[in-house]
Motif scaffolding. Structure first.
Motif, PDB file in Angstrom:
ATOM      1  N   THR A  54       2.729  -3.170   5.365  1.00 18.29           N
ATOM      2  CA  THR A  54       3.437  -3.675   6.537  1.00 18.29           C
ATOM      3  C   THR A  54       2.436  -3.967   7.637  1.00 18.29           C
ATOM      4  O   THR A  54       1.551  -3.150   7.906  1.00 18.29           O
ATOM      5  CB  THR A  54       4.464  -2.637   7.041  1.00 18.29           C
ATOM      6  N   PHE A  55       2.575  -5.144   8.264  1.00 22.02           N
ATOM      7  CA  PHE A  55       1.749  -5.520   9.408  1.00 22.02           C
ATOM      8  C   PHE A  55       2.561  -5.246  10.666  1.00 22.02           C
ATOM      9  O   PHE A  55       3.714  -5.667  10.763  1.00 22.02           O
ATOM     10  CB  PHE A  55       1.373  -7.002   9.337  1.00 22.02           C
ATOM     11  N   SER A  56       1.972  -4.559  11.633  1.00 19.39           N
ATOM     12  CA  SER A  56       2.680  -4.237  12.879  1.00 19.39           C
ATOM     13  C   SER A  56       1.782  -4.494  14.076  1.00 19.39           C
ATOM     14  O   SER A  56       0.565  -4.355  13.988  1.00 19.39           O
ATOM     15  CB  SER A  56       3.117  -2.768  12.894  1.00 19.39           C
ATOM     16  N   ILE A  65      -2.106  -2.316   9.664  1.00 20.31           N
ATOM     17  CA  ILE A  65      -1.604  -2.622   8.329  1.00 20.31           C
ATOM     18  C   ILE A  65      -1.508  -1.281   7.630  1.00 20.31           C
ATOM     19  O   ILE A  65      -2.479  -0.506   7.610  1.00 20.31           O
ATOM     20  CB  ILE A  65      -2.521  -3.590   7.566  1.00 20.31           C
ATOM     21  N   ALA A  66      -0.337  -0.989   7.093  1.00 21.96           N
ATOM     22  CA  ALA A  66      -0.103   0.344   6.549  1.00 21.96           C
ATOM     23  C   ALA A  66       0.696   0.298   5.262  1.00 21.96           C
ATOM     24  O   ALA A  66       1.495  -0.608   5.035  1.00 21.96           O
ATOM     25  CB  ALA A  66       0.640   1.205   7.579  1.00 21.96           C
ATOM     26  N   SER A  67       0.473   1.306   4.431  1.00 24.76           N
ATOM     27  CA  SER A  67       1.273   1.559   3.240  1.00 24.76           C
ATOM     28  C   SER A  67       1.849   2.954   3.378  1.00 24.76           C
ATOM     29  O   SER A  67       1.126   3.942   3.255  1.00 24.76           O
ATOM     30  CB  SER A  67       0.412   1.484   1.972  1.00 24.76           C
ATOM     31  N   GLU A  68       3.132   3.025   3.691  1.00 21.54           N
ATOM     32  CA  GLU A  68       3.771   4.330   3.862  1.00 21.54           C
ATOM     33  C   GLU A  68       3.764   5.117   2.555  1.00 21.54           C
ATOM     34  O   GLU A  68       3.494   6.308   2.536  1.00 21.54           O
ATOM     35  CB  GLU A  68       5.201   4.135   4.358  1.00 21.54           C
ATOM     36  N   ARG A  69       4.013   4.427   1.454  1.00 17.17           N
ATOM     37  CA  ARG A  69       4.087   5.095   0.147  1.00 17.17           C
ATOM     38  C   ARG A  69       2.758   5.752  -0.222  1.00 17.17           C
ATOM     39  O   ARG A  69       2.740   6.837  -0.784  1.00 17.17           O
ATOM     40  CB  ARG A  69       4.494   4.092  -0.928  1.00 17.17           C
ATOM     41  N   HIS A  70       1.640   5.106   0.107  1.00 14.55           N
ATOM     42  CA  HIS A  70       0.331   5.632  -0.275  1.00 14.55           C
ATOM     43  C   HIS A  70      -0.390   6.329   0.874  1.00 14.55           C
ATOM     44  O   HIS A  70      -1.526   6.766   0.717  1.00 14.55           O
ATOM     45  CB  HIS A  70      -0.541   4.507  -0.834  1.00 14.55           C
ATOM     46  N   GLY A  71       0.243   6.407   2.043  1.00 11.56           N
ATOM     47  CA  GLY A  71      -0.355   7.095   3.174  1.00 11.56           C
ATOM     48  C   GLY A  71      -1.615   6.431   3.704  1.00 11.56           C
ATOM     49  O   GLY A  71      -2.512   7.099   4.188  1.00 11.56           O
TER      50      GLY A  71
END
Length: 105
Positions: A48-50, A85-91
């Motif tokens: 996700t880009f925020s 830019i983040a991946s919640e599932r992979h931390g």
């Protein structure tokens, strides 16, 4: 890159191994009407880009669907922002500071 920290991207069973970092570039900085984003590698399918204001409010968020994309910033007030830019599932998360200067452009 720290080669010792990067995991092999070969297939293991039915899942792809992921690197433990997200590398991306945002330009131009300062930005006027839009920002361009280039991601070194799609390390996960749930990126996700925020864009966050300095006060921590999310002012834009969208799923990442490719390694290059542009985001219009005309509606944002001039000032400093944090892009992530983040991946919640992979931390995983990476962030950069950008300046948006929409006046006079």
């Amino acid at each position: 890159h720290d080669a010792n920290r990067d995991l092999d991207s070969s297939l293991v069973g039915s899942e792809m191994c992921i690197r433990d970092s997200i590398v991306f570039n945002v330009y131009p900085n300062p930005a006027g009407h839009f920002v361009n984003v280039m991601i070194d590698e799609l390390v996960s399918e749930d990126l996700t880009f925020s864009i966050y204001s300095i006060s921590g409010k999310v002012v834009f968020a969208a799923p990442v669907s490719g390694t290059q994309f542009s985001i219009p910033v005309d509606d944002l007030a001039s000032g400093r922002y944090i892009v992530t830019i983040a991946s919640e599932r992979h931390g995983l998360m990476a962030s950069q500071s950008i300046v948006i200067s929409t006046t006079g452009n």
